[in-house]
Design a protein around this motif. Structure first.
Motif, PDB file in Angstrom:
ATOM      1  N   TYR A  14       0.846  -1.210   0.000  1.00  0.00           N
ATOM      2  CA  TYR A  14       0.000   0.000   0.000  1.00  0.00           C
ATOM      3  C   TYR A  14       0.878   1.255   0.000  1.00  0.00           C
ATOM      4  O   TYR A  14       0.673   2.172  -0.793  1.00  0.00           O
ATOM      5  N   LEU A  15       1.895   1.273   0.872  1.00  0.00           N
ATOM      6  CA  LEU A  15       2.755   2.453   0.992  1.00  0.00           C
ATOM      7  C   LEU A  15       3.567   2.693  -0.282  1.00  0.00           C
ATOM      8  O   LEU A  15       3.720   3.836  -0.738  1.00  0.00           O
ATOM      9  N   ASN A  16       4.102   1.595  -0.850  1.00  0.00           N
ATOM     10  CA  ASN A  16       4.916   1.742  -2.059  1.00  0.00           C
ATOM     11  C   ASN A  16       4.062   2.142  -3.279  1.00  0.00           C
ATOM     12  O   ASN A  16       4.483   2.982  -4.108  1.00  0.00           O
ATOM     13  N   TYR A  17       2.860   1.565  -3.440  1.00  0.00           N
ATOM     14  CA  TYR A  17       1.959   1.959  -4.532  1.00  0.00           C
ATOM     15  C   TYR A  17       1.525   3.407  -4.371  1.00  0.00           C
ATOM     16  O   TYR A  17       1.384   4.150  -5.355  1.00  0.00           O
ATOM     17  N   LYS A  18       1.319   3.795  -3.125  1.00  0.00           N
ATOM     18  CA  LYS A  18       0.912   5.181  -2.843  1.00  0.00           C
ATOM     19  C   LYS A  18       2.020   6.138  -3.274  1.00  0.00           C
ATOM     20  O   LYS A  18       1.767   7.175  -3.911  1.00  0.00           O
ATOM     21  N   ASP A  19       3.309   5.790  -2.870  1.00  0.00           N
ATOM     22  CA  ASP A  19       4.437   6.655  -3.222  1.00  0.00           C
ATOM     23  C   ASP A  19       4.683   6.634  -4.745  1.00  0.00           C
ATOM     24  O   ASP A  19       5.215   7.605  -5.302  1.00  0.00           O
ATOM     25  N   ALA A  20       4.308   5.512  -5.393  1.00  0.00           N
ATOM     26  CA  ALA A  20       4.462   5.401  -6.862  1.00  0.00           C
ATOM     27  C   ALA A  20       3.277   6.021  -7.603  1.00  0.00           C
ATOM     28  O   ALA A  20       3.180   5.896  -8.837  1.00  0.00           O
ATOM     29  N   LYS A  21       2.339   6.652  -6.864  1.00  0.00           N
ATOM     30  CA  LYS A  21       1.163   7.348  -7.426  1.00  0.00           C
ATOM     31  C   LYS A  21       0.163   6.402  -8.078  1.00  0.00           C
ATOM     32  O   LYS A  21      -0.642   6.801  -8.918  1.00  0.00           O
ATOM     33  N   ASN A  22       0.178   5.135  -7.664  1.00  0.00           N
ATOM     34  CA  ASN A  22      -0.802   4.171  -8.172  1.00  0.00           C
ATOM     35  C   ASN A  22      -1.820   3.943  -7.055  1.00  0.00           C
ATOM     36  O   ASN A  22      -1.747   3.008  -6.253  1.00  0.00           O
ATOM     37  N   LEU A  23      -2.813   4.878  -6.971  1.00  0.00           N
ATOM     38  CA  LEU A  23      -3.728   4.911  -5.824  1.00  0.00           C
ATOM     39  C   LEU A  23      -4.693   3.730  -5.805  1.00  0.00           C
ATOM     40  O   LEU A  23      -5.085   3.269  -4.734  1.00  0.00           O
ATOM     41  N   ASP A  24      -5.106   3.232  -6.971  1.00  0.00           N
ATOM     42  CA  ASP A  24      -6.066   2.115  -7.002  1.00  0.00           C
ATOM     43  C   ASP A  24      -5.475   0.877  -6.339  1.00  0.00           C
ATOM     44  O   ASP A  24      -6.107   0.240  -5.478  1.00  0.00           O
ATOM     45  N   LYS A  25      -4.277   0.527  -6.761  1.00  0.00           N
ATOM     46  CA  LYS A  25      -3.640  -0.648  -6.174  1.00  0.00           C
ATOM     47  C   LYS A  25      -3.248  -0.394  -4.712  1.00  0.00           C
ATOM     48  O   LYS A  25      -3.265  -1.315  -3.875  1.00  0.00           O
ATOM     49  N   ALA A  26      -2.936   0.858  -4.388  1.00  0.00           N
ATOM     50  CA  ALA A  26      -2.612   1.208  -3.003  1.00  0.00           C
ATOM     51  C   ALA A  26      -3.809   0.934  -2.100  1.00  0.00           C
ATOM     52  O   ALA A  26      -3.700   0.296  -1.036  1.00  0.00           O
ATOM     53  N   LEU A  27      -5.015   1.401  -2.541  1.00  0.00           N
ATOM     54  CA  LEU A  27      -6.228   1.204  -1.745  1.00  0.00           C
ATOM     55  C   LEU A  27      -6.583  -0.281  -1.655  1.00  0.00           C
ATOM     56  O   LEU A  27      -7.080  -0.759  -0.635  1.00  0.00           O
ATOM     57  N   TYR A  28      -6.358  -0.998  -2.782  1.00  0.00           N
ATOM     58  CA  TYR A  28      -6.637  -2.440  -2.805  1.00  0.00           C
ATOM     59  C   TYR A  28      -5.829  -3.173  -1.716  1.00  0.00           C
ATOM     60  O   TYR A  28      -6.378  -3.957  -0.943  1.00  0.00           O
TER      61      TYR A  28
END
Length: 580
Positions: free
Chosen positions: A256-270
């Motif tokens: 979640y944290l890495n997807y968030k920092d990579a600006k991929n919010l959908d996968k971050a929330l998933y």
């Protein structure tokens, strides 16, 4: 007993295998079904150790510590010190994560390190260094942690323990990553750890998972999010043998944290949603554990109530038994007390009888001493009277007789030669009789009553009693410079006089020494020794005079001691010690 122990070890070893395979819940169930009453201390220690390990896998640290302490106690009881000390490392590891720990884990670490150094075993010391370093991974103790890791690496070159080397590299990576913020150094040690893990025949999947997660953390710090995400997905595919849900929660939280920092919010929330599900699942399990514990306690209470009636009946029977025994004990105690009272009264009666006998003996002794005093006093008065009579009456008569005889001789000047010889001989005999009467009078009263004192009186007595070429009496004084009380001087003089008289009569001695010693103003010592034929003091019977026995009693009455030391043919020594 041997077969039972072997059976127990097989069951416990099987349970330990289940724990290693990640089946900690199943292990706890199996352990709860075991009857431990017949277990030896070492087996009981093993039982508590496995229970603690299972609770630790289930994240129940309180129960784990409780059972580790019980295991340590049993191992010490069985004198299996090595296992007891190794448990300290497990306890320290659990305690260090507590907020209210207040350095309690340090006690267990120190106890283990003291033990390890006492054994001089490098493997044990290495294990202690690794644990010390690992538990100091924090901002305050980072330098100490690094110091102990380096000592561990140096020591492991001798020990060559691959598993511990892997742990050292992994934990060093954590230190460089989370505390010192040096991701490149952290990745260096993680790669070395990864190589070691894959060299094992059956690598531990959990350790490989941890290694990948730690690598991902470092790549995240270096902002290489795609690399970090790839490693986390690789870790997520590994089938874990323990801590599965905890690790799944952590992996998805990192994703979640890495997807968030990579600006991929959908996968971050998933992945955040998946992480929360695992988190909620863990909370539910903790609640279930609490419910199960409550249910167990309730069932135990119910069972206790069922047994209460039976226990009450047993207690009633016991009360009756105790009352019967108590009555018997009371009767026995009363009998003992009565017997003791009778014995005590008998002893008191015997003591009273003994006291009466002692009183009678004392009265007789006092009477005897009084008789001796009266005898001595009478003898002294008799001596004085005889001396006075001899000196005043018989002495005067002899002097007058001699004077008249000399006048008669002068009147008869014309007498022949034969008559003159008769006159001279008679005159000589009268002179001799007169002198003997004077000597006897003086000997009976040698200055004691007067002002001369004991020493002068004894000297005069010795001079009078000495016979040229037959008997020599020597008086040897020491520190006798002052006069004593008159009654003491008289008593001592009469004893010395009586003893010297006995020597002249019976001993056939040629030399007598009289020692008069007054070392202090509180005592006097008199020694009379001769070189005569000696005697046996037990066979002596006093016929006249004071007598040895009377002398001894008189000295005792005066608080002193009277000692006779005599050997046949070798002379006699008499010692008088008298307090003043």
């Amino acid at each position: 007993m041997v077969s039972i122990c072997v059976g127990q070890n097989k069951v416990l070893s099987s349970i330990e295998n289940s724990i290693q395979e990640g089946k900690s819940k199943e292990a706890l169930k199996q352990l709860s079904l075991l009857n431990t009453t017949a277990f030896l201390p070492e087996d009981l220690g093993y039982y508590y150790f496995l229970t603690a390990k299972s609770y630790s896998k289930e994240n129940n640290d309180v129960k784990a510590i409780e059972n580790y302490l019980l295991a340590k106690k049993q191992y010490l009881k069985a004198n299996v010190v090595e296992k007891a000390m190794e448990i300290n490392l497990n306890i320290a590891s659990l305690l260090v994560s507590y907020k209210d720990n207040t350095q309690k884990h340090q006690f267990y670490l120190k106890e283990y390190m003291d033990y390890a150094f006492s054994t001089k075993n490098n493997a044990k010391i290495l294990k202690g260094y690794v644990q010390l370093a690992s538990l100091k991974i924090n901002s305050k103790e980072a330098k100490e942690s690094l110091y102990y890791f380096r000592k561990a690496i140096a020591l492991n070159k001798k020990v060559k323990d691959i598993k511990l080397e892997s742990k050292i590299y992994n934990n060093l990576a954590v230190l460089f990553s989370d505390v010192l913020y040096k991701p490149d150094s952290s990745l260096y040690y993680l790669r070395k750890d990864n190589l070691l893990l894959h060299q094992e025949k059956t690598p531990n999947p959990n350790y490989i998972c941890y290694n990948l997660m730690n690598q991902a953390s470092n790549y995240s710090q270096l902002h290489q999010y795609e690399k970090a995400i790839g490693l986390l997905h690789e870790a997520d595919k590994i089938k874990l043998i323990e801590y599965n849900k905890v690790n799944k929660e952590n992996i998805n939280n990192f994703l979640y944290l890495n997807y968030k920092d990579a600006k991929n919010l959908d996968k971050a929330l998933y992945h955040l949603e998946i992480s929360n599900k695992y988190h909620d699942s863990l909370n539910t399990e903790q609640q279930n554990i609490a419910i199960n514990n409550f249910d167990t306690k309730y069932k135990t209470k119910e069972k206790e109530l069922e047994n209460l009636e039976l226990k009450t009946n047993i207690k009633t029977n016991r009360v009756v038994l105790y009352l019967t025994v108590s009555v018997l004990i009371i009767v026995l105690l009363i009998s003992i007390l009565v017997y003791k009272n009778i014995v005590k009264k008998k002893k008191i009666a015997e003591q009273e009888k003994l006291i009466e006998i002692q009183k009678t003996e004392k009265i007789l002794k006092d009477q005897e001493l009084n008789d001796i005093d009266l005898m001595l006093e009478s003898q002294e008065k008799e001596r004085q009277n005889i001396a006075n009579e001899l000196h005043d009456n018989l002495g005067s008569m002899l002097a007058t007789l001699k004077l008249n005889f000399q006048n008669l001789k002068r009147h008869n000047e014309v007498a022949n030669q034969q008559e003159n010889q008769l006159y001279d001989k008679t005159d000589a005999l009268l002179e001799e009789a007169y002198q003997k009467v004077r000597n006897i009078a003086h000997l009976k009263n040698l200055g004691i009553i007067g002002s001369e004192g004991l020493l002068i009186a004894v000297n005069k007595m010795a001079e009078k009693m000495s016979v040229l070429e037959h008997l020599t009496i020597n008086v040897i004084p020491f520190e006798l410079t002052e006069r004593l009380e008159n009654s003491i001087e008289v008593a001592l003089f009469r004893m010395i006089q009586e003893l010297c008289t006995n020597i002249i009569k019976h001993s056939e001695a040629t030399e007598v020494n009289i020692y008069l010693t007054q070392g202090t103003s509180k005592e006097i010592n008199i020694i009379i020794e001769d070189n005569g034929k000696g005697f046996d003091p037990k066979t002596v019977v006093s016929k006249s005079g004071i007598g040895l026995k009377n002398m001894e009693k008189k000295v005792e009455q005066m608080g002193g001691t009277f000692t006779i030391d005599s050997i046949l043919t070798k002379g006699t020594t008499i010692i008088i010690d008298l307090p003043l």
